[in-house]
Design a protein around this motif. Structure first.
Motif, PDB file in Angstrom:
ATOM      1  N   ASP A 125      78.203  58.973  42.304  1.00 21.26           N
ATOM      2  CA  ASP A 125      77.223  59.809  40.879  1.00 21.26           C
ATOM      3  C   ASP A 125      77.077  61.069  42.093  1.00 21.26           C
ATOM      4  N   GLU A 159      78.658  61.657  32.391  1.00 20.84           N
ATOM      5  CA  GLU A 159      78.713  60.142  32.885  1.00 20.84           C
ATOM      6  C   GLU A 159      79.311  59.724  33.496  1.00 20.84           C
ATOM      7  N   ILE A 160      79.139  58.574  34.010  1.00 21.92           N
ATOM      8  CA  ILE A 160      79.858  58.247  34.663  1.00 21.92           C
ATOM      9  C   ILE A 160      79.856  56.319  34.740  1.00 21.92           C
ATOM     10  N   GLU A 161      79.212  55.619  34.037  1.00 25.40           N
ATOM     11  CA  GLU A 161      78.579  54.397  33.528  1.00 25.40           C
ATOM     12  C   GLU A 161      79.955  54.577  33.155  1.00 25.40           C
ATOM     13  N   ASP A 219      74.375  55.739  42.367  1.00 22.31           N
ATOM     14  CA  ASP A 219      73.538  57.540  42.645  1.00 22.31           C
ATOM     15  C   ASP A 219      73.829  57.346  44.249  1.00 22.31           C
ATOM     16  N   ARG A 236      73.618  61.206  44.886  1.00 23.11           N
ATOM     17  CA  ARG A 236      72.777  62.361  44.934  1.00 23.11           C
ATOM     18  C   ARG A 236      72.434  62.968  46.172  1.00 23.11           C
ATOM     19  N   ASN A 275      79.897  68.023  41.881  1.00 21.05           N
ATOM     20  CA  ASN A 275      79.529  67.557  42.608  1.00 21.05           C
ATOM     21  C   ASN A 275      78.439  68.394  42.211  1.00 21.05           C
TER      22      ASN A 275
END
Length: 409
Positions: A40, A46-48, A68, A70, A187
């Motif tokens: 992420d 949504e990456i889930e 995550d 970030r 990103n």
């Protein structure tokens, strides 16, 4: 030809069609156990769902890594790059380039943890990303096996890929069945769009390509003014509110989006040798670059500032070409970071219809001396007569040259 000695592969996995095909291809062609890593990076999606897709493809739950990253991305990659005011070929703020070394690093960490003997990515054989990923892998784990499917498999067309997906019951979203209008990478720093409707550099990009900014002409008629606080070259607060790196960049993105900041239509020189046209949106980064140069303008000595500007193109090329983990990038970073020790203070920024203006800057380490630059009488900090000798010394070689030329006409 597949190396059948490969037993475990860590794949950089987005959950999209291409990497889903690659996942199944690794299983069928190599007979390998696939470990997926999904980062992420603030791509805004949504990456889930990548977890469910990996499970459906037969990946063991303990082999699915979703993280995550970030804060790490902005703190350890974006901010160090912006300390150098990094711009590639005069315009590009390197949003895609700077994300690749972090993904590569995470893949290598997972490979070590899980005992994998190979890593894989979904970059094509024409682009820069294959170089960035693989230089990152080898720089961190020199004996790792790298699998680059786009350089190995026999698929000759998009249709062949789709047939493979259908054969193996890989989910194909409806808009992927035809030719996609363009390719997108995103990103927290930027979004990039290229290919298809953007391939002709003579044709203006359609408005629907832009996804992170409103058109400058549609931006508010009233300017937005705010402050950014810096500490040792890094932004730490907006309007006096302290924020984490990722939170701060997210806020700058919002401000930039609402004011049409950060659009770029660029034809760039890829490392592999071809030119490519891309449409980039870097709203927060565009603001940050202007603000950072603003605080440097009063805190950096002229010699240090000019040397930084001379070093920057080399630094930018290293990031663009994938040499983040190289000794020369680290050497340059050390010099750049040293220059930032007193780059602290506050910058006042005005945003208006696509433009970023710096309208004020203050710092406890300011080198700006009002007594030196004032036109008012009565100040004794600077003697105007001193400039005469300074000019004559600098003119000496020019006078000698001019006399020679007059003499030899």
């Amino acid at each position: 030809m597949a190396d059948k000695s490969v037993k475990k592969v860590v794949l950089a996995y987005s959950g999209g069609l291409d990497t889903s095909i690659i996942l199944k291809w690794l299983q069928t062609e190599y007979g390998a156990e696939v470990i997926t890593f999904t980062a992420d990076l603030g791509q805004g999606e949504e990456i889930e769902p990548a977890r469910a897709k990996a499970l459906a493809a037969g990946v063991k739950p303990e082999n699915i890594f979703i993280e995550d990253v970030r804060e790490e991305f902005v703190r350890d990659y974006v901010f160090p790059m912006f300390r150098a005011n990094t711009v590639y070929e005069g315009q590009y703020l390197l949003g895609t380039s700077i994300a690749r070394p972090l993904i590569a690093k995470k893949q290598i960490e997972i490979a070590r943890k899980m005992g994998a003997d190979a890593v894989s990515h979904g970059a094509t054989g024409k682009g820069n990303d294959q170089v960035r990923f693989e230089l990152g892998y080898y720089g961190l784990e020199p004996d790792i096996t790298v699998i680059a499917p786009w350089r190995e498999w026999d698929f000759k067309s998009r249709e062949a890929l789709l047939e493979f997906a259908e054969k193996h019951q890989i989910q194909i979203t409806k808009d992927k069945r035809g030719e996609a209008p363009f390719s997108v990478d995103a990103n927290l720093l930027h979004s990039s769009s290229e290919g298809k409707v953007l391939e002709d550099p003579a044709v203006e990009a359609p408005e629907f390509v832009h996804m992170r900014t409103i058109a400058p002409e549609d931006a508010p008629d009233k300017p937005h003014v705010f402050t950014i606080d810096f500490d040792k070259g890094d932004p730490v607060a907006i309007d006096g509110v302290a924020m984490s790196p990722a939170t701060l960049l997210t806020k700058l993105n919002e401000l930039g989006r609402d004011n049409g900041i950060g659009r770029l239509d660029l034809v760039e020189n890829r490392f592999v040798g071809m030119k490519s046209r891309g449409v980039y949106e870097t709203p927060g980064g565009t603001i940050l670059l202007a603000a950072h140069r603003g605080i440097e303008s009063i805190t950096l000595d002229r010699g240090a500032m000019h040397l930084k500007d001379e070093l920057m193109p080399k630094y930018a090329s290293l990031v663009y070409n994938g040499f983040w983990f190289s000794p020369e990038r680290e050497m340059l970073q050390a010099a750049i970071d040293y220059s930032q020790t007193k780059v602290s203070g506050q910058v006042r920024v005005k945003l208006y219809k696509g433009n970023v203006s710096i309208i004020g800057r203050t710092s406890p380490y300011s080198l700006y001396d009002q007594d030196l630059v004032t036109f008012e009488e009565g100040k004794v900090a600077y003697d105007h007569r001193d400039a005469g000798g300074f000019i004559k010394l600098n003119a000496l070689r020019l006078r000698v040259l001019a006399k020679r030329d007059q003499r030899t006409k």
